[in-house]
Structure formats: structure tokens, C-alpha cells
Design an enzyme around this catalytic site. Structure first.
Site, PDB file in Angstrom:
ATOM      1  N   TYR A  60     -34.052  33.490 -55.348  1.00  0.00           N
ATOM      2  CA  TYR A  60     -33.059  34.430 -55.876  1.00  0.00           C
ATOM      3  C   TYR A  60     -33.281  34.712 -57.358  1.00  0.00           C
ATOM      4  O   TYR A  60     -32.798  35.723 -57.880  1.00  0.00           O
ATOM      5  CB  TYR A  60     -31.633  33.897 -55.696  1.00  0.00           C
ATOM      6  CG  TYR A  60     -31.152  33.769 -54.275  1.00  0.00           C
ATOM      7  CD1 TYR A  60     -31.911  34.205 -53.191  1.00  0.00           C
ATOM      8  CD2 TYR A  60     -29.906  33.203 -54.012  1.00  0.00           C
ATOM      9  CE1 TYR A  60     -31.452  34.059 -51.901  1.00  0.00           C
ATOM     10  CE2 TYR A  60     -29.434  33.065 -52.716  1.00  0.00           C
ATOM     11  CZ  TYR A  60     -30.207  33.482 -51.659  1.00  0.00           C
ATOM     12  OH  TYR A  60     -29.736  33.339 -50.387  1.00  0.00           O
ATOM     13  N   HIS A 119     -35.747  27.170 -47.063  1.00  0.00           N
ATOM     14  CA  HIS A 119     -35.209  28.530 -46.989  1.00  0.00           C
ATOM     15  C   HIS A 119     -35.704  29.281 -45.755  1.00  0.00           C
ATOM     16  O   HIS A 119     -34.923  29.926 -45.035  1.00  0.00           O
ATOM     17  CB  HIS A 119     -35.582  29.291 -48.260  1.00  0.00           C
ATOM     18  CG  HIS A 119     -34.711  30.476 -48.519  1.00  0.00           C
ATOM     19  ND1 HIS A 119     -34.558  31.005 -49.783  1.00  0.00           N
ATOM     20  CD2 HIS A 119     -33.937  31.242 -47.707  1.00  0.00           C
ATOM     21  CE1 HIS A 119     -33.718  32.038 -49.722  1.00  0.00           C
ATOM     22  NE2 HIS A 119     -33.358  32.206 -48.473  1.00  0.00           N
TER      23      HIS A 119
END
Length: 270
Positions: A42, A100
Site C-alpha cells: 500500500y 498478502h
């Protein structure tokens, strides 16, 4: 079942950058949010860390989740990458560290990255560990590697249009919690007539209805917003109770509509 429960409601920070994410996190904490979800990819861990440091909410009252990117899953990289995340987040440990996405093409075997993640937990870098975007087959490999009791959650795309029942049912059978991301389907489900009708009948917003639906199914949710009013409104989903008819009507909306499936990264979905 993992004994340290993940908060049922939290703040997602995907796509939020700079001062925007700082303001979102600080406002959410002020309103009563206690889970903040970020990820290495991110690019906002430092800002999330700054917001938490500047908040009046004590660190020990905040549940921080971050996610290990695929390029950092190898045994010789994972722990070092998590330590870098901790530096950015200004904390000595996260409450939950997830893989992730499964490394594409089995570039790093499941037992290798889960072993490295378990080592990170053993070193005190993460209180709990888990996975994200894992299929039933991948969850089975993960369980074989570290045991179901070590896996706190599988964080997956899950909303009324993609209810992901095979994954959710298997996870439940193994005592693994499900965290729903994109619960509002980028806002698509908020204009659904069924959701709108239930919201009107319950004197609630469509977002509250969808979030309450997911939580009543036992899932954790991590919606994001940059507006104080929406952050406050979403949090009120805690108070909303849907009846069996409401739940059945939303269950019938499932149409297998997946919104997140990056080419070259996504596994063979169930």
C-alpha cells in the site's frame, strides 16, 4: 481456534496515501475504531504509523494488521521485511501479519513462507499470523505447514455479489476466521434494490446493512473512508440486527462477481 480474537470491525487503508490516510486513521481512532489494516504494497505504513503515534488512543488498545508482499515471502527476506514494516509503523510488533497473496507460480513454496512467518511470530514481531487471498487448496497446504491453530484468518474479497462460500465454509470447519475485504464491492452493492429496501425498513444506510450482514455471518470487516461522517456511520453497523428474512434475501444476491483478480497474481479461485 486462535484465542486472540481479531476485532470484528476495523479500518481499511487500501489506496489511501499521505495526509489522507493520516487523517482517516486519526479520525477513525477518535471515533472508536480499534483495528487498522495496512500492507507493505500500500505504501502507507509510515503514514499509518504516524497517525497511530499522534493519536490519543494508546498503542496497546489498537490492533494493527499488515501484509507481507509476494517479493518478500522468501525465507531470507520475510523477517527483514516485517522488521522494516515495524520501523515504519513505529511499533515493536504488529498484532497480525498476513501473507498478502500466494507467490505466483509457487515461486516460494507454502511451507517456506509460512515457516518464515511462524518464525517472525516466534521472534515476537507479530502476535498472530495468517493469510490473504488463499483458496481452499492453498489453505490446506498452509494447515499442513503450520497447523490450523496457527492461522488467525484468511482475508478475502467477500461481499453480497461474491459470497465466497466454499472458502468461508472450509475456513470455518478449521476454526480459521474470515476477514472480508471490499465488503461494499467498491459501492456497487449499495445501490442494489434489495439492500436499499432492507435499509429503508431498518432505518439504516445501505452500507450499514451490508456490513451488519457480514458481521452476522461471523466475518470481520475493514471498510475504508476518508469522510468523518461515513466513518461514524459505518461504525454504527455494530448496532444493526438483521432478521432471517433479511439475511436470506442478501444470500440470494450472490452471483460470483469477483472484482479483484490481478493477472499474474491471482490463484485459481474456488
Amino acid at each position: 481456534m486462535n484465542t486472540h480474537a481479531i476485532p470484528r470491525f476495523g479500518l481499511g487503508t487500501f489506496r489511501l496515501q499521505g495526509q489522507t490516510v493520516i487523517d482517516s486513521v486519526k479520525t477513525a481512532l477518535e471515533l472508536g475504531y480499534r483495528l487498522v489494516d495496512t500492507a507493505q504494497i500500500y505504501g502507507n505504513e509510515a503514514e499509518v504509523g504516524q497517525a497511530i503515534a499522534e493519536s490519543i488512543t494508546p498503542r496497546d488498545a489498537i490492533f494493527i494488521t499488515t501484509k507481507i508482499w509476494t517479493e518478500n515471502c522468501a525465507r531470507d527476506k520475510l523477517v527483514a521485511s516485517l522488521k522494516e514494516s515495524l520501523r515504519k509503523l513505529r511499533t515493536d510488533r504488529v498484532d497480525l501479519a498476513l501473507i498478502h497473496w500466494p507467490p505466483p507460480g509457487n515461486a516460494v513454496p507454502v511451507d517456506e513462507f509460512m515457516g518464515a512467518l511462524a518464525e517472525a511470530k516466534a521472534q515476537g514481531l507479530a502476535r498472530q499470523i495468517g493469510v490473504s487471498n488463499f483458496t481452499v487448496a492453498l489453505m490446506k497446504e498452509t494447515i499442513a505447514a503450520v497447523g490450523a491453530e496457527a492461522i488467525a484468518t484468511n482475508q478475502v474479497e467477500l461481499h453480497p455479489y461474491l459470497q465466497n462460500r466454499k472458502v468461508a465454509d472450509f475456513a470455518r470447519s478449521q476454526g480459521i476466521a474470515i476477514t472480508s475485504y471490499m465488503t461494499l464491492a467498491y459501492g456497487k452493492v449499495l445501490a442494489d434494490p434489495v439492500i436499499e429496501e432492507i435499509a429503508a425498513a431498518r432505518k439504516a444506510t445501505p452500507a450499514q446493512v451490508v456490513l451488519a450482514w457480514a458481521m452476522q455471518l461471523g466475518y470481520a470487516v475493514i471498510p475504508s473512508s476518508t469522510k468523518r461522517a461515513n466513518l461514524a456511520s459505518n461504525l454504527e453497523a455494530h448496532r444493526l440486527v438483521l432478521d432471517g428474512s433479511d439475511m436470506a434475501r442478501i444470500a440470494a444476491l450472490d452471483r460470483g462477481e469477483r472484482l479483484t483478480s490481478p493477472e499474474g497474481l491471482a490463484p485459481a479461485w474456488d
